[in-house]
Design a protein around this motif. Structure first.
Motif, PDB file in Angstrom:
ATOM      1  N   LEU A 110       0.860  -1.177   0.000  1.00 42.30           N
ATOM      2  CA  LEU A 110       0.000   0.000   0.000  1.00 42.30           C
ATOM      3  C   LEU A 110       0.899   1.229   0.000  1.00 42.30           C
ATOM      4  O   LEU A 110       1.846   1.315   0.789  1.00 42.30           O
ATOM      5  N   LEU A 111       0.614   2.169  -0.887  1.00 42.37           N
ATOM      6  CA  LEU A 111       1.399   3.396  -0.978  1.00 42.37           C
ATOM      7  C   LEU A 111       0.570   4.550  -0.425  1.00 42.37           C
ATOM      8  O   LEU A 111      -0.527   4.824  -0.908  1.00 42.37           O
ATOM      9  N   VAL A 112       1.110   5.208   0.593  1.00 48.05           N
ATOM     10  CA  VAL A 112       0.460   6.373   1.194  1.00 48.05           C
ATOM     11  C   VAL A 112       1.159   7.618   0.664  1.00 48.05           C
ATOM     12  O   VAL A 112       2.363   7.791   0.868  1.00 48.05           O
ATOM     13  N   GLU A 113       0.417   8.485  -0.016  1.00 40.66           N
ATOM     14  CA  GLU A 113       0.990   9.680  -0.634  1.00 40.66           C
ATOM     15  C   GLU A 113       0.423  10.936   0.020  1.00 40.66           C
ATOM     16  O   GLU A 113      -0.785  11.046   0.225  1.00 40.66           O
ATOM     17  N   TYR A 114       1.323  11.887   0.277  1.00 45.05           N
ATOM     18  CA  TYR A 114       0.925  13.149   0.890  1.00 45.05           C
ATOM     19  C   TYR A 114       1.029  14.300  -0.099  1.00 45.05           C
ATOM     20  O   TYR A 114       2.049  14.447  -0.795  1.00 45.05           O
ATOM     21  N   GLY A 115      -0.009  15.129  -0.151  1.00 41.09           N
ATOM     22  CA  GLY A 115       0.045  16.397  -0.851  1.00 41.09           C
ATOM     23  C   GLY A 115       0.241  16.303  -2.350  1.00 41.09           C
ATOM     24  O   GLY A 115       0.154  15.228  -2.952  1.00 41.09           O
ATOM     25  N   PRO A 116       0.535  17.447  -2.979  1.00 43.69           N
ATOM     26  CA  PRO A 116       0.748  17.487  -4.430  1.00 43.69           C
ATOM     27  C   PRO A 116       2.124  16.939  -4.801  1.00 43.69           C
ATOM     28  O   PRO A 116       2.984  16.728  -3.939  1.00 43.69           O
ATOM     29  N   ILE A 117       2.342  16.732  -6.096  1.00 40.94           N
ATOM     30  CA  ILE A 117       3.611  16.179  -6.579  1.00 40.94           C
ATOM     31  C   ILE A 117       4.635  17.308  -6.660  1.00 40.94           C
ATOM     32  O   ILE A 117       4.944  17.839  -7.737  1.00 40.94           O
ATOM     33  N   VAL A 118       5.142  17.697  -5.510  1.00 36.44           N
ATOM     34  CA  VAL A 118       6.160  18.741  -5.419  1.00 36.44           C
ATOM     35  C   VAL A 118       7.206  18.304  -4.399  1.00 36.44           C
ATOM     36  O   VAL A 118       6.957  17.431  -3.565  1.00 36.44           O
ATOM     37  N   THR A 263      18.633  15.503  -1.823  1.00 36.51           N
ATOM     38  CA  THR A 263      18.462  16.751  -2.565  1.00 36.51           C
ATOM     39  C   THR A 263      19.086  17.887  -1.768  1.00 36.51           C
ATOM     40  O   THR A 263      19.090  17.848  -0.527  1.00 36.51           O
ATOM     41  N   PRO A 264      19.651  18.887  -2.439  1.00 33.76           N
ATOM     42  CA  PRO A 264      20.251  20.005  -1.706  1.00 33.76           C
ATOM     43  C   PRO A 264      19.221  20.745  -0.860  1.00 33.76           C
ATOM     44  O   PRO A 264      18.093  20.991  -1.302  1.00 33.76           O
ATOM     45  N   ILE A 265      19.616  21.093   0.355  1.00 32.26           N
ATOM     46  CA  ILE A 265      18.733  21.870   1.218  1.00 32.26           C
ATOM     47  C   ILE A 265      18.498  23.258   0.625  1.00 32.26           C
ATOM     48  O   ILE A 265      17.379  23.771   0.637  1.00 32.26           O
ATOM     49  N   ASP A 266      19.543  23.852   0.090  1.00 32.14           N
ATOM     50  CA  ASP A 266      19.445  25.167  -0.535  1.00 32.14           C
ATOM     51  C   ASP A 266      18.977  24.984  -1.981  1.00 32.14           C
ATOM     52  O   ASP A 266      19.671  24.357  -2.785  1.00 32.14           O
ATOM     53  N   PRO A 267      17.808  25.499  -2.348  1.00 35.26           N
ATOM     54  CA  PRO A 267      17.316  25.312  -3.724  1.00 35.26           C
ATOM     55  C   PRO A 267      18.273  25.829  -4.792  1.00 35.26           C
ATOM     56  O   PRO A 267      18.234  25.360  -5.936  1.00 35.26           O
ATOM     57  N   ARG A 268      19.140  26.767  -4.447  1.00 31.74           N
ATOM     58  CA  ARG A 268      20.084  27.300  -5.433  1.00 31.74           C
ATOM     59  C   ARG A 268      21.126  26.264  -5.847  1.00 31.74           C
ATOM     60  O   ARG A 268      21.820  26.443  -6.855  1.00 31.74           O
ATOM     61  N   HIS A 269      21.248  25.193  -5.079  1.00 31.15           N
ATOM     62  CA  HIS A 269      22.211  24.137  -5.392  1.00 31.15           C
ATOM     63  C   HIS A 269      21.576  22.966  -6.141  1.00 31.15           C
ATOM     64  O   HIS A 269      22.252  21.965  -6.395  1.00 31.15           O
ATOM     65  N   ARG A 270      20.308  23.068  -6.475  1.00 33.61           N
ATOM     66  CA  ARG A 270      19.610  21.948  -7.109  1.00 33.61           C
ATOM     67  C   ARG A 270      19.848  21.941  -8.613  1.00 33.61           C
ATOM     68  O   ARG A 270      19.360  22.803  -9.338  1.00 33.61           O
ATOM     69  N   LEU A 271      20.606  20.960  -9.054  1.00 32.55           N
ATOM     70  CA  LEU A 271      20.822  20.722 -10.479  1.00 32.55           C
ATOM     71  C   LEU A 271      19.775  19.714 -10.948  1.00 32.55           C
ATOM     72  O   LEU A 271      19.552  18.694 -10.294  1.00 32.55           O
ATOM     73  N   VAL A 272      19.149  19.983 -12.068  1.00 35.64           N
ATOM     74  CA  VAL A 272      18.065  19.134 -12.573  1.00 35.64           C
ATOM     75  C   VAL A 272      18.479  18.542 -13.911  1.00 35.64           C
ATOM     76  O   VAL A 272      18.955  19.265 -14.796  1.00 35.64           O
ATOM     77  N   THR A 283      26.994   0.229 -14.068  1.00 30.30           N
ATOM     78  CA  THR A 283      27.351   1.417 -13.296  1.00 30.30           C
ATOM     79  C   THR A 283      28.368   0.997 -12.249  1.00 30.30           C
ATOM     80  O   THR A 283      28.154  -0.003 -11.557  1.00 30.30           O
ATOM     81  N   PRO A 284      29.473   1.709 -12.087  1.00 33.04           N
ATOM     82  CA  PRO A 284      30.446   1.318 -11.068  1.00 33.04           C
ATOM     83  C   PRO A 284      29.902   1.513  -9.659  1.00 33.04           C
ATOM     84  O   PRO A 284      29.071   2.395  -9.417  1.00 33.04           O
ATOM     85  N   GLU A 285      30.368   0.680  -8.759  1.00 32.59           N
ATOM     86  CA  GLU A 285      29.973   0.795  -7.362  1.00 32.59           C
ATOM     87  C   GLU A 285      30.321   2.177  -6.827  1.00 32.59           C
ATOM     88  O   GLU A 285      31.427   2.676  -7.025  1.00 32.59           O
ATOM     89  N   ASN A 286      29.333   2.798  -6.157  1.00 33.91           N
ATOM     90  CA  ASN A 286      29.498   4.096  -5.494  1.00 33.91           C
ATOM     91  C   ASN A 286      29.724   5.256  -6.452  1.00 33.91           C
ATOM     92  O   ASN A 286      30.273   6.295  -6.064  1.00 33.91           O
ATOM     93  N   ALA A 287      29.292   5.070  -7.704  1.00 39.25           N
ATOM     94  CA  ALA A 287      29.208   6.219  -8.596  1.00 39.25           C
ATOM     95  C   ALA A 287      28.193   7.202  -8.026  1.00 39.25           C
ATOM     96  O   ALA A 287      27.217   6.816  -7.373  1.00 39.25           O
ATOM     97  N   VAL A 288      28.423   8.484  -8.260  1.00 43.75           N
ATOM     98  CA  VAL A 288      27.514   9.535  -7.795  1.00 43.75           C
ATOM     99  C   VAL A 288      26.860  10.152  -9.022  1.00 43.75           C
ATOM    100  O   VAL A 288      27.549  10.539  -9.977  1.00 43.75           O
ATOM    101  N   GLY A 289      25.534  10.207  -9.007  1.00 41.17           N
ATOM    102  CA  GLY A 289      24.828  10.742 -10.160  1.00 41.17           C
ATOM    103  C   GLY A 289      23.646  11.589  -9.756  1.00 41.17           C
ATOM    104  O   GLY A 289      23.191  11.566  -8.604  1.00 41.17           O
ATOM    105  N   ILE A 290      23.140  12.347 -10.724  1.00 44.36           N
ATOM    106  CA  ILE A 290      21.976  13.205 -10.516  1.00 44.36           C
ATOM    107  C   ILE A 290      20.913  12.813 -11.526  1.00 44.36           C
ATOM    108  O   ILE A 290      21.195  12.641 -12.715  1.00 44.36           O
ATOM    109  N   GLY A 291      19.685  12.659 -11.040  1.00 44.96           N
ATOM    110  CA  GLY A 291      18.544  12.357 -11.898  1.00 44.96           C
ATOM    111  C   GLY A 291      17.345  13.148 -11.414  1.00 44.96           C
ATOM    112  O   GLY A 291      17.022  13.115 -10.226  1.00 44.96           O
ATOM    113  N   GLY A 292      16.687  13.863 -12.319  1.00 44.69           N
ATOM    114  CA  GLY A 292      15.659  14.788 -11.857  1.00 44.69           C
ATOM    115  C   GLY A 292      16.319  15.849 -11.001  1.00 44.69           C
ATOM    116  O   GLY A 292      17.318  16.452 -11.390  1.00 44.69           O
ATOM    117  N   ALA A 293      15.795  16.052  -9.796  1.00 48.68           N
ATOM    118  CA  ALA A 293      16.397  17.008  -8.858  1.00 48.68           C
ATOM    119  C   ALA A 293      17.142  16.301  -7.735  1.00 48.68           C
ATOM    120  O   ALA A 293      17.499  16.934  -6.739  1.00 48.68           O
TER     121      ALA A 293
END
Length: 359
Positions: A110-118, A263-272, A283-293
């Motif tokens: 069962l998936l419990v979802e809160y609020g809008p998709i933001v 995700t970055p706490i400061d929105p100015r640091h959010r790369l999308v 994918t190599p072990e412990n690679a660091v990547g960004i997807g979406g935000a």
């Protein structure tokens, strides 16, 4: 699940979290068939109601108990099929309380979802409070609880805890939660080494170009793609933002083995960015990547779709107990940790990795 155009069936070794679109879930009584699949086999899905899924599970339990496979047809009263809508409950927004949607996710989740998709940290905190309240109840039939960005996925045994009883308990807890504006959660600052544009991630990109998609817009440099899609002037700008950010861990198990979604706490640091389509096969072990935000540290080798920025230290330790990896908790990070990267060379990272697992 679908990642881009590629369908994936996640088995018992699948991750706790993920960013794929999930239109259907295989019922419990049919999971055994996944183990019989071979390359080249074709799969077709048949829609079943929850009542039919339950009847198949009862039959399977009986077959296992008797060690005799019954060939008699399973007859289900058409009048008893009931409602198989995905949404099985909903509570409207009330003041400071967000809307809550209860979604059926197969016959065992069962998936419990809160609020809008933001991206709203208050929604994440509310999911955390729901999780802690459920854990305190010690309800028989609850198997696992997996919080997401604004949701909580509940894995339960419907033979022990019927869906109606679970929903009743969730409604009761939601009434008790009230306003959580003054919530406090523990948060550590975890400094981790990052080898920027590491050779291992470059190798993964080269393999992708050779065997999957040579003309992908994120090749041959994921970092250049991140720069371009975020409208930055230079790769140094991407690097400055990544090393200047404090990434808040919102979930664990994204991909595999304690991998954080942060995700970055400061929105100015959010790369999308967009993700790979089709996905990488390695994918190599412990690679660091960004997807979406969101940022992810891959806990192990495997497929993936996040855009690489580098590689870091291990987030999972199977074989040793150290000050960082506690007994019965082989994962490094915790919910609401703040990850801050500091730069190291590829050679320094390899040395660090050799020493880190040893304590």
């Amino acid at each position: 699940d679908f990642t881009g155009d590629m369908p994936v069936i996640l088995g018992p070794d699948g991750p706790s979290l993920g960013g794929f679109v999930c239109p259907v879930t295989i019922i419990q009584a049919e999971l055994w068939k996944l183990g019989q699949l071979r390359p080249g086999d074709k799969v077709r899905f048949t829609r079943l109601s929850p009542v039919e899924a339950r009847a198949l599970e009862v039959r399977q339990d009986q077959d296992i108990a008797s060690l005799a496979v019954s060939t008699a047809p399973i007859l289900v009263d058409a009048n008893a099929l009931g409602d198989d809508d995905c949404i099985v409950g909903m509570r409207p927004e009330r003041g400071a309380r967000p809307r809550v949607v209860y979604r059926r996710a197969g016959d065992k989740y069962l998936l419990v979802e809160y609020g809008p998709i933001v991206l709203d940290l208050e929604l994440r905190f509310r999911a955390h409070m729901l999780m802690t309240h459920l854990e305190a109840q010690h309800l028989a039939g609850i198997i696992d609880l997996t919080p997401g960005i604004r949701s909580l996925q509940i894995h339960y045994d419907s033979r022990v805890l019927p869906l109606s009883a679970l929903l009743g308990e969730l409604f009761r807890i939601e009434d008790a939660l009230g306003d959580i504006g003054d919530i406090e959660v523990p948060s550590r600052i975890v400094h981790m080494p990052l080898s920027w544009d590491d050779a291992a991630t470059q190798l993964a990109i080269a393999k992708y170009m050779q065997s999957v998609r040579a003309d992908a817009p994120w090749c041959p440099s994921n970092i250049e793609f991140i720069r371009r899609i975020n409208g930055l002037d230079s790769i140094e700008d991407v690097k400055r933002i990544a090393f200047g950010a404090s990434y808040l861990v919102l979930g664990l198990g994204d991909v595999y083995l304690g991998a954080p979604v942060a995700t970055p706490i400061d929105p100015r640091h959010r790369l999308v960015t967009t993700k790979y389509n089709p996905a990488r096969t390695w994918t190599p072990e412990n690679a660091v990547g960004i997807g979406g935000a969101y940022l992810c540290i891959y806990g192990m080798e495997g497929p993936g779709g996040y855009q690489f920025i580098g590689r870091t230290a291990q987030v999972w330790n199977t074989h040793r107990i150290t000050p960082e990896f506690e007994a019965d908790k082989p994962w490094l990070l915790r919910f609401f940790d703040q990850i801050r990267f500091y730069p190291v060379s590829a050679e320094e990272l390899l040395t660090f990795r050799d020493n880190f697992l040893q304590g």
